[in-house]
Design an enzyme around this catalytic site. Structure first.
Site, PDB file in Angstrom:
ATOM      1  N   GLN A  92       0.637  -0.910   0.047  1.00  0.00           N
ATOM      2  CA  GLN A  92      -0.005  -0.167  -0.084  1.00  0.00           C
ATOM      3  C   GLN A  92       0.929   1.485   0.206  1.00  0.00           C
ATOM      4  OE1 GLN A  92      -1.468   0.832   4.203  1.00  0.00           O
ATOM      5  NE2 GLN A  92      -1.408  -0.845   4.488  1.00  0.00           N
ATOM      6  N   HIS A  94       0.256   5.627   0.560  1.00  0.00           N
ATOM      7  CA  HIS A  94      -0.849   6.645   0.934  1.00  0.00           C
ATOM      8  C   HIS A  94      -1.188   8.371   0.320  1.00  0.00           C
ATOM      9  CE1 HIS A  94      -1.432   3.921   4.021  1.00  0.00           C
ATOM     10  NE2 HIS A  94      -0.403   4.456   4.434  1.00  0.00           N
ATOM     11  N   GLU A 129       3.101   8.919   7.957  1.00  0.00           N
ATOM     12  CA  GLU A 129       2.592   7.838   9.085  1.00  0.00           C
ATOM     13  C   GLU A 129       4.504   7.574   9.453  1.00  0.00           C
ATOM     14  OE1 GLU A 129       1.172   4.720   7.301  1.00  0.00           O
ATOM     15  OE2 GLU A 129       2.556   3.714   7.658  1.00  0.00           O
ATOM     16  N   HIS A 257       5.166   0.308   1.136  1.00  0.00           N
ATOM     17  CA  HIS A 257       5.356  -0.696   1.965  1.00  0.00           C
ATOM     18  C   HIS A 257       4.169  -1.629   2.180  1.00  0.00           C
ATOM     19  CE1 HIS A 257       2.680   2.432   3.809  1.00  0.00           C
ATOM     20  NE2 HIS A 257       2.102   1.871   4.842  1.00  0.00           N
ATOM     21  N   ARG A 276      -4.050   0.053  -2.378  1.00  0.00           N
ATOM     22  CA  ARG A 276      -3.419  -1.057  -2.132  1.00  0.00           C
ATOM     23  C   ARG A 276      -3.216  -1.366  -3.636  1.00  0.00           C
ATOM     24  NH1 ARG A 276      -7.792  -1.069   0.815  1.00  0.00           N
ATOM     25  NH2 ARG A 276      -7.507  -0.893   3.285  1.00  0.00           N
TER      26      ARG A 276
END
Length: 396
Positions: A92, A94, A129, A257, A276
């Site tokens: 995935q 972001h 993140e 990642h 994804r």
């Protein structure tokens, strides 16, 4: 200041033991416990005093958040989690903030419900993140430098891959990775199944050691779990990382990642947007993933703490969050230096978190919500043993 109660998310890859044992609950749990959310995401806000944190903040955003109220339109800018993986997560990435806003608006215009399983954008925010390991933690994170990936394929010597890996000789690393990754993720299923099986068999038979052996073992394991999945091939292009407790990984927008196994404390901008590319039974959107991916190689995405006395901090570029770790010796106390709104999550020992308004007793897996207008913040050991706690805040 009050206790903040987590929302437990049950996903198939979650552990039945790690979160349960941290929190002193029955283990194994009845369902996989993948994540414990501490925050104010609109789809799953934690509760404070029996009320959703979203409502608590909305009562008086200035008192709750301080200057951070302007950063995220009166909402908590970050989301804190405990993540516990027994199996690999999806491959995935972001989006950027601009991509998230556009994608969220477009899916709203198409009338896709926010919780629909085929939705890509569940909110209008980006999701940088940071995850810090609580146990030994295994992950795939960021594209490996191309020359190292050439070494990998030369050593494994899988004949069926030769037709594809010549793409790594493109003029630039970004072009090389984009071409190979895109080709693998868009192969016809009749070709893909045989190719993934050939890779699985070769990696399972590889007898060498070192980092190539570790990648081969990981690839063989993933291929056994997801036969015929293009994510198996794509995973071989990523850095294979093992974190020791206290080490972290920071991932910005577009960085591919997949976490493999272990438990960690994770903090991110207040978002649940995931695009994804494989290794999952959830919705996969290859076209949208390719649109947001950053194909720049990431040589070393590991973040190591900066230690200053009892407080360790993890430097990142994210404006929405900062994560620190506070160590309190047995029978002692430490004043938490962070200002603004805090969530304090205890991971070891029995603690008391206090301010001028009162105190909250916390055991491992427990957390306190501390509004911006409450000070001073003191973390105290109360159980005769040392205390370790993570402090989530907004950078000044």
């Amino acid at each position: 200041m009050e206790r903040i109660d987590a929302v437990i998310q049950s996903y198939p890859w979650g552990s039945r033991t790690l979160i349960a044992e941290l929190m002193g609950q029955s283990s194994p749990s009845a369902r996989p416990q993948a994540e414990a959310w501490f925050g104010a995401h609109p789809l799953a806000p934690s509760t404070v005093g029996g009320r959703p944190l979203t409502e608590v903040i909305a009562d008086d955003p200035a008192a709750a958040l301080g200057p951070a109220a302007e950063l995220a339109d009166g909402t908590l800018p970050f989301l804190l989690k405990i993540l516990a993986a027994a199996e690999p997560l999806s491959l995935q990435a972001h989006p950027t903030l601009e991509q998230a806003k556009a994608g969220f608006a477009a899916e709203n215009d198409r009338g896709i419900p926010p919780t629909a399983p085929h939705r890509n954008y569940r909110d209008a925010n980006h999701k940088p993140e940071l995850i810090v390991a609580l146990t030994r933690f295994h992950a795939l994170a960021g594209f490996r430098p191309v020359e190292r990936t050439k070494e990998l394929f030369d050593e494994l010597a899988i004949p069926e891959l030769g037709h594809y890996t010549v793409m790594l000789d493109a003029p630039s690393p970004v072009e090389a990775l984009r071409a190979l990754f895109t080709t693998w993720l868009t192969l016809p299923s009749r070709v893909l199944g045989d190719l993934v099986e050939a890779v699985r068999a070769a990696c399972a038979a590889y007898s060498g050691g070192g980092w190539v052996g570790e990648v081969a073992a990981t690839t063989a394991d993933i291929a056994a779990r997801y036969p015929g999945d293009p994510g198996v091939l794509a995973s071989m292009l990523l850095n294979r990382i093992t974190l020791e407790p206290g080490e972290g990984i920071y991932l910005g927008a577009g960085q591919l990642h997949a976490y493999l196994s272990g438990m960690g404390v994770e903090i991110m901008a207040n978002s649940d947007n995931v695009l994804r590319g494989g290794l999952t039974s959830k919705h996969v959107d290859v076209v949208e993933l390719l649109r947001v991916l950053d194909f720049s190689p990431a040589e070393d995405p590991v973040v190591r703490p900066v230690v200053e006395g009892a407080v360790s901090t993890y430097p990142t570029a994210a404006p929405e969050f900062r994560l620190g770790r506070v160590s309190v010796p047995a029978g002692d106390s430490v004043e938490v230096p962070e200002t603004g709104a805090l969530i304090v999550l205890v991971v070891e020992g029995a603690a008391e978190m206090s301010s001028e308004s009162g105190e909250v007793r916390l055991s491992p897996g427990g957390a306190a919500w501390v509004p911006a207008d409450e000070a001073p913040r003191v973390l105290r050991s109360v159980g005769g043993s040392a205390v370790e706690a993570f402090v989530a805040s907004v950078p000044v």
